[in-house]
Design a protein around this motif. Structure first.
Motif, mmCIF file in Angstrom:
data_model
loop_
_atom_site.group_PDB
_atom_site.id
_atom_site.type_symbol
_atom_site.label_atom_id
_atom_site.label_comp_id
_atom_site.label_asym_id
_atom_site.label_seq_id
_atom_site.Cartn_x
_atom_site.Cartn_y
_atom_site.Cartn_z
ATOM 1 N N TRP A 212 67.381 -19.992 54.588
ATOM 2 C CA TRP A 212 66.066 -20.320 54.048
ATOM 3 C C TRP A 212 65.790 -19.570 52.748
ATOM 4 N N TRP A 213 66.433 -18.427 52.571
ATOM 5 C CA TRP A 213 66.264 -17.661 51.342
ATOM 6 C C TRP A 213 67.162 -18.170 50.220
ATOM 7 N N ARG A 214 68.221 -18.903 50.544
ATOM 8 C CA ARG A 214 69.174 -19.330 49.508
ATOM 9 C C ARG A 214 68.506 -20.154 48.421
ATOM 10 N N GLY A 215 67.597 -21.035 48.808
ATOM 11 C CA GLY A 215 66.938 -21.861 47.802
ATOM 12 C C GLY A 215 66.155 -21.041 46.800
ATOM 13 N N PRO A 216 65.206 -20.209 47.246
ATOM 14 C CA PRO A 216 64.476 -19.374 46.285
ATOM 15 C C PRO A 216 65.383 -18.463 45.467
ATOM 16 N N ALA A 217 66.379 -17.876 46.111
ATOM 17 C CA ALA A 217 67.268 -16.957 45.400
ATOM 18 C C ALA A 217 68.028 -17.664 44.281
ATOM 19 N N ALA A 218 68.298 -18.960 44.468
ATOM 20 C CA ALA A 218 69.017 -19.744 43.460
ATOM 21 C C ALA A 218 68.087 -20.420 42.466
ATOM 22 N N GLY A 219 66.794 -20.177 42.585
ATOM 23 C CA GLY A 219 65.841 -20.744 41.637
ATOM 24 C C GLY A 219 65.451 -22.175 41.919
ATOM 25 N N VAL A 220 65.631 -22.636 43.159
ATOM 26 C CA VAL A 220 65.335 -24.026 43.492
ATOM 27 C C VAL A 220 63.832 -24.222 43.652
ATOM 28 N N ALA A 221 63.319 -25.290 43.061
ATOM 29 C CA ALA A 221 61.920 -25.714 43.172
ATOM 30 C C ALA A 221 60.991 -24.698 42.511
ATOM 31 N N THR A 222 59.687 -24.942 42.637
ATOM 32 C CA THR A 222 58.702 -24.092 41.964
ATOM 33 C C THR A 222 58.776 -22.656 42.456
ATOM 34 N N GLY A 223 58.863 -22.494 43.786
ATOM 35 C CA GLY A 223 58.938 -21.140 44.328
ATOM 36 C C GLY A 223 60.153 -20.389 43.823
ATOM 37 N N GLY A 224 61.285 -21.057 43.748
ATOM 38 C CA GLY A 224 62.493 -20.417 43.250
ATOM 39 C C GLY A 224 62.380 -20.027 41.790
ATOM 40 N N ARG A 225 61.723 -20.887 40.996
ATOM 41 C CA ARG A 225 61.519 -20.557 39.579
ATOM 42 C C ARG A 225 60.669 -19.301 39.453
ATOM 43 N N ILE A 226 59.638 -19.183 40.289
ATOM 44 C CA ILE A 226 58.790 -17.993 40.245
ATOM 45 C C ILE A 226 59.594 -16.764 40.644
ATOM 46 N N VAL A 227 60.402 -16.875 41.705
ATOM 47 C CA VAL A 227 61.206 -15.748 42.163
ATOM 48 C C VAL A 227 62.151 -15.281 41.058
ATOM 49 N N GLN A 228 62.870 -16.231 40.462
ATOM 50 C CA GLN A 228 63.869 -15.853 39.463
ATOM 51 C C GLN A 228 63.262 -15.288 38.182
ATOM 52 N N SER A 229 62.010 -15.590 37.917
ATOM 53 C CA SER A 229 61.381 -15.121 36.683
ATOM 54 C C SER A 229 60.901 -13.672 36.767
ATOM 55 N N GLN A 230 60.961 -13.078 37.972
ATOM 56 C CA GLN A 230 60.442 -11.726 38.155
ATOM 57 C C GLN A 230 61.483 -10.670 37.767
ATOM 58 N N THR A 231 61.011 -9.457 37.631
ATOM 59 C CA THR A 231 61.924 -8.336 37.435
ATOM 60 C C THR A 231 62.721 -8.098 38.717
ATOM 61 N N PRO A 232 63.861 -7.410 38.639
ATOM 62 C CA PRO A 232 64.623 -7.125 39.869
ATOM 63 C C PRO A 232 63.786 -6.399 40.922
ATOM 64 N N GLU A 233 62.911 -5.534 40.505
ATOM 65 C CA GLU A 233 62.084 -4.794 41.458
ATOM 66 C C GLU A 233 61.131 -5.728 42.200
ATOM 67 N N VAL A 234 60.504 -6.649 41.479
ATOM 68 C CA VAL A 234 59.574 -7.576 42.127
ATOM 69 C C VAL A 234 60.335 -8.565 43.009
ATOM 70 N N ARG A 235 61.512 -9.013 42.561
ATOM 71 C CA ARG A 235 62.311 -9.904 43.406
ATOM 72 C C ARG A 235 62.651 -9.218 44.723
ATOM 73 N N ALA A 236 63.004 -7.955 44.664
ATOM 74 C CA ALA A 236 63.309 -7.214 45.889
ATOM 75 C C ALA A 236 62.075 -7.106 46.780
ATOM 76 N N GLU A 237 60.911 -6.948 46.168
ATOM 77 C CA GLU A 237 59.665 -6.874 46.937
ATOM 78 C C GLU A 237 59.356 -8.213 47.596
#
Length: 269
Positions: A212-237
């Motif tokens: 379920w995390w693979r999609g966001p981690a790969a930048g898929v869809a709107t949520g994934g785009r938001i995840v990938q646009s963050q700093t490494p620290e925020v992505r980890a959070e």
């Protein structure tokens, strides 16, 4: 093309394989219902709009239909051509399709209207390529989202992530509609379709947390785009809160049972 459409092209560019490896199985759930709704049988001329990796196209072909499939994203078209080798698969972007009036007996659009900036114009175009009395069936995600669909958004919010400033917030007010049964039937009627009906599909999607995390981690869809646009620290959070919140949906085997809800609309030309 609206700002929303331009944003969608950016979000999905090159994401075909990542989508197929993550959310495609979730989005396949309504496919049999869609094909049943438009009476797909041997010889039916079917247009699959927004085919993605070709799930609908392949299923329609297995029923003996004559399938044409389109998607705005070339990486999706490549996958769909492999999944449905007998289909005519090509790149095309709503609301302008390269087909004649009344060319198809049935049109199917699985989770497509979520990704267009002018839904009424898109449906009007789908009506144009449908023969008189032909059937159209489509799905969109219901709003407010079901708990399983809201999981990632909750994690993003809990982490304090900021939406990228270049990402459109949503549709223009004059193009938007209520993501409920009355909103769907109203939109279909406004596009000139008749006998419009809609029902809400509800199901639990089962996946482990890593899938379920693979999609966001790969930048898929709107949520994934938001995840990938963050700093490494925020992505980890975000990932920390995602794991924490996922526990709400875990069964005794550790798999997630994620409630989802979608609208299934059916109408005729």
């Amino acid at each position: 093309m609206t700002d929303f459409d331009s944003g969608e092209r950016q979000i999905w560019a090159g994401r075909g394989a990542a989508y197929a490896d993550s959310y495609a199985r979730l989005c396949a759930y309504p496919v049999p219902r869609l094909l049943d709704a438009v009476h797909v049988r041997p010889g039916t001329r079917v247009l699959d709009v927004g085919t993605g990796p070709g799930t609908v196209a392949a299923a329609a072909g297995a029923r003996g239909a004559r399938v044409t499939a389109v998607d705005a994203e070339p990486s999706m078209v490549e996958l769909a051509a492999q999944a449905a080798p007998a289909a005519d698969v090509r790149v095309a972007v709503l609301p302008e399709l390269p087909f004649s009036d009344g060319e198809f007996d049935a049109v199917v659009a699985n989770f497509v209207l979520n990704h267009v900036g002018r839904p009424k114009a898109a449906l009007t175009e789908l009506r144009r390529v449908l023969r008189p009395n032909g059937r159209i069936a489509l799905t969109i995600w219901a709003a407010p989202p079901a708990p399983g669909q809201a999981l990632l958004g909750r994690a993003i919010q809990a982490a304090g992530a900021v939406r990228p400033p270049d990402m459109p917030a949503g549709l223009a007010p004059e193009d938007d509609f209520s993501r409920d049964e009355s909103g769907m039937t109203g939109l279909m009627a406004a596009a000139g379709l008749r006998e419009a009906v809609c029902e809400t599909l509800r199901w639990d999607h089962h996946a482990d947390a890593a899938e379920w995390w693979r999609g966001p981690a790969a930048g898929v869809a709107t949520g994934g785009r938001i995840v990938q646009s963050q700093t490494p620290e925020v992505r980890a959070e975000i990932k920390y809160h995602f794991d924490l919140l996922s526990a709400e949906f875990a069964d005794e085997r550790g798999l997630l049972a994620l409630p989802h809800a979608a609208l299934l609309g059916l109408a005729r030309r």
